[in-house]
Design a protein around this motif. Structure first.
Motif, short mmCIF file in Angstrom:
data_model
loop_
_atom_site.label_atom_id
_atom_site.label_comp_id
_atom_site.label_asym_id
_atom_site.label_seq_id
_atom_site.Cartn_x
_atom_site.Cartn_y
_atom_site.Cartn_z
N LEU A 25 0.65 -1.19 -0.05
CA LEU A 25 0.00 0.15 -0.05
C LEU A 25 0.93 1.30 0.01
O LEU A 25 0.53 2.35 -0.66
N GLY A 26 1.83 1.28 0.68
CA GLY A 26 3.02 2.26 0.78
C GLY A 26 3.52 2.79 -0.75
O GLY A 26 3.60 3.69 -1.18
N ARG A 27 3.91 1.43 -1.36
CA ARG A 27 4.14 1.65 -2.69
C ARG A 27 3.55 2.25 -3.68
O ARG A 27 3.76 3.23 -4.50
N LEU A 28 2.12 1.81 -3.57
CA LEU A 28 1.06 2.31 -4.35
C LEU A 28 0.79 3.63 -4.23
O LEU A 28 0.72 4.41 -4.91
N TYR A 29 0.70 4.14 -2.91
CA TYR A 29 0.67 5.40 -2.58
C TYR A 29 1.75 6.38 -3.27
O TYR A 29 1.43 7.53 -3.65
N LEU A 30 2.96 5.95 -2.78
CA LEU A 30 4.00 6.54 -3.69
C LEU A 30 3.84 6.83 -5.17
O LEU A 30 4.28 7.67 -5.83
N ASP A 31 3.51 5.74 -5.73
CA ASP A 31 3.29 5.42 -7.10
C ASP A 31 2.38 6.47 -7.49
O ASP A 31 2.49 7.44 -8.57
N LYS A 33 1.35 9.20 -6.04
CA LYS A 33 1.65 10.62 -5.59
C LYS A 33 2.62 10.98 -6.82
O LYS A 33 2.48 12.01 -7.34
N ARG A 34 3.34 10.07 -7.44
CA ARG A 34 4.33 10.52 -8.48
C ARG A 34 3.52 10.67 -9.78
O ARG A 34 3.80 11.55 -10.52
N VAL A 35 2.54 9.89 -9.82
CA VAL A 35 1.58 10.05 -11.06
C VAL A 35 0.85 11.46 -10.96
O VAL A 35 0.52 12.17 -11.96
N GLN A 36 0.29 11.52 -9.76
CA GLN A 36 -0.17 13.12 -9.70
C GLN A 36 0.64 14.27 -9.78
O GLN A 36 0.23 15.22 -10.44
N ASP A 37 1.89 14.15 -9.23
CA ASP A 37 2.59 15.20 -9.43
C ASP A 37 3.33 15.19 -10.90
O ASP A 37 3.26 16.66 -11.51
N THR A 38 3.44 14.18 -11.73
CA THR A 38 3.75 14.43 -12.97
C THR A 38 2.41 14.89 -13.84
O THR A 38 2.60 15.75 -14.78
N SER A 39 1.43 14.54 -13.46
CA SER A 39 0.23 15.19 -14.16
C SER A 39 0.08 16.60 -13.95
O SER A 39 -0.17 17.28 -14.76
N ALA A 40 0.28 17.11 -12.66
CA ALA A 40 0.32 18.59 -12.51
C ALA A 40 1.43 19.16 -13.09
O ALA A 40 1.27 20.46 -13.59
N ALA A 107 -1.40 25.00 -30.76
CA ALA A 107 -1.78 24.00 -30.09
C ALA A 107 -0.46 23.63 -29.22
O ALA A 107 0.47 23.92 -29.65
N VAL A 108 -0.67 22.70 -28.10
CA VAL A 108 0.38 22.37 -27.42
C VAL A 108 0.14 20.83 -26.82
O VAL A 108 -1.16 20.48 -26.97
N ALA A 109 1.10 20.08 -26.95
CA ALA A 109 0.75 18.68 -26.26
C ALA A 109 2.07 18.28 -25.76
O ALA A 109 3.32 18.52 -26.06
N VAL A 110 1.89 17.60 -24.48
CA VAL A 110 2.99 17.05 -23.76
C VAL A 110 3.53 15.85 -23.94
O VAL A 110 2.90 14.83 -24.69
N GLU A 111 4.77 15.72 -24.54
CA GLU A 111 5.38 14.62 -25.51
C GLU A 111 5.94 13.77 -24.30
O GLU A 111 5.87 12.35 -24.37
N GLU A 112 6.51 14.13 -23.21
CA GLU A 112 7.13 13.22 -22.13
C GLU A 112 7.12 14.17 -20.84
O GLU A 112 7.27 15.54 -20.92
N ALA A 113 7.00 13.57 -19.38
CA ALA A 113 6.83 14.67 -18.35
C ALA A 113 7.57 13.65 -17.27
O ALA A 113 7.36 12.53 -17.15
N SER A 114 7.97 14.43 -16.48
CA SER A 114 8.24 13.87 -14.98
C SER A 114 7.96 15.18 -14.31
O SER A 114 7.76 16.25 -14.58
N PRO A 115 7.89 14.91 -12.81
CA PRO A 115 7.68 16.19 -11.90
C PRO A 115 8.48 17.29 -12.04
O PRO A 115 8.10 18.48 -11.85
N GLU A 116 9.82 17.20 -12.69
CA GLU A 116 10.87 18.26 -12.76
C GLU A 116 11.02 18.54 -14.13
O GLU A 116 11.57 19.80 -14.20
#
Length: 168
Positions: A25-31, A33-40, A107-116
């Motif tokens: 569950l901790g691992r899923l939470y961190l994953d 969180k990373r997906v949400q951070d990347t989406s933002a 128009a714009v489109a995201v090609e590749e993303a990470s939180p940084e």
């Protein structure tokens, strides 16, 4: 005694399973969180790229210094240095040709993303006029590499993609 040992084994097994479940569950939470951070990050970087692209690719021979300074304010690292170095060669050429280039983002489109770091494809309509010849309107594509610097999304890389298509 056998019942106690069996109960102890069962309890140990349940504890191990509970620890594994909590770890999962901790691992899923961190994953998540990373997906949400990347989406933002994707949304924020795409919005910044949309706002900056026209500034970075538009200029007017009458205001070229201010145009390059504005473009540089959206850049970081070697790209900011590149805009600073353009003054020596680019400004005289633009003034000589009395060139005006106006880019508008289609128009714009995201090609590749990470939180940084986010790569954003930007589709532009660009009108270029100069003293000689008619104005030229083309569709361009550019890739902006956006990075967070001091809490702000800035462009660390800009490349135009080959294959400009003239609009008739």
């Amino acid at each position: 005694m056998a019942v106690v040992q069996r109960a102890l084994r069962l309890t140990s097994l349940l504890v191990v399973l509970a620890v594994l479940a909590l770890g999962g569950l901790g691992r899923l939470y961190l994953d998540l969180k990373r997906v949400q951070d990347t989406s933002a990050a994707s949304a924020e970087a795409a919005q910044a790229a949309r706002a900056y692209a026209a500034d970075m690719l538009s200029y007017d021979h009458r205001t070229i210094e201010a145009d390059l300074a504005r473009a540089r304010s959206h850049a970081t690292g070697p790209l900011a240095e590149h805009y600073a170095n353009l003054a020596g060669t680019f400004i005289p050429q633009v003034r000589r040709q009395q060139k005006v280039q106006q880019a508008t983002v289609a128009a714009v489109a995201v090609e590749e993303a990470s939180p940084e770091r986010v790569k954003v494809l930007v589709f532009l309509n660009t009108t270029t006029s100069r003293t000689e010849g008619p104005a030229e309107v083309v569709q361009n594509r550019a890739r902006l590499v956006m990075v967070v610097t001091d809490g702000r999304w800035l462009v660390s890389g800009l490349s135009t993609l080959i294959g400009n298509t003239p609009i008739r």
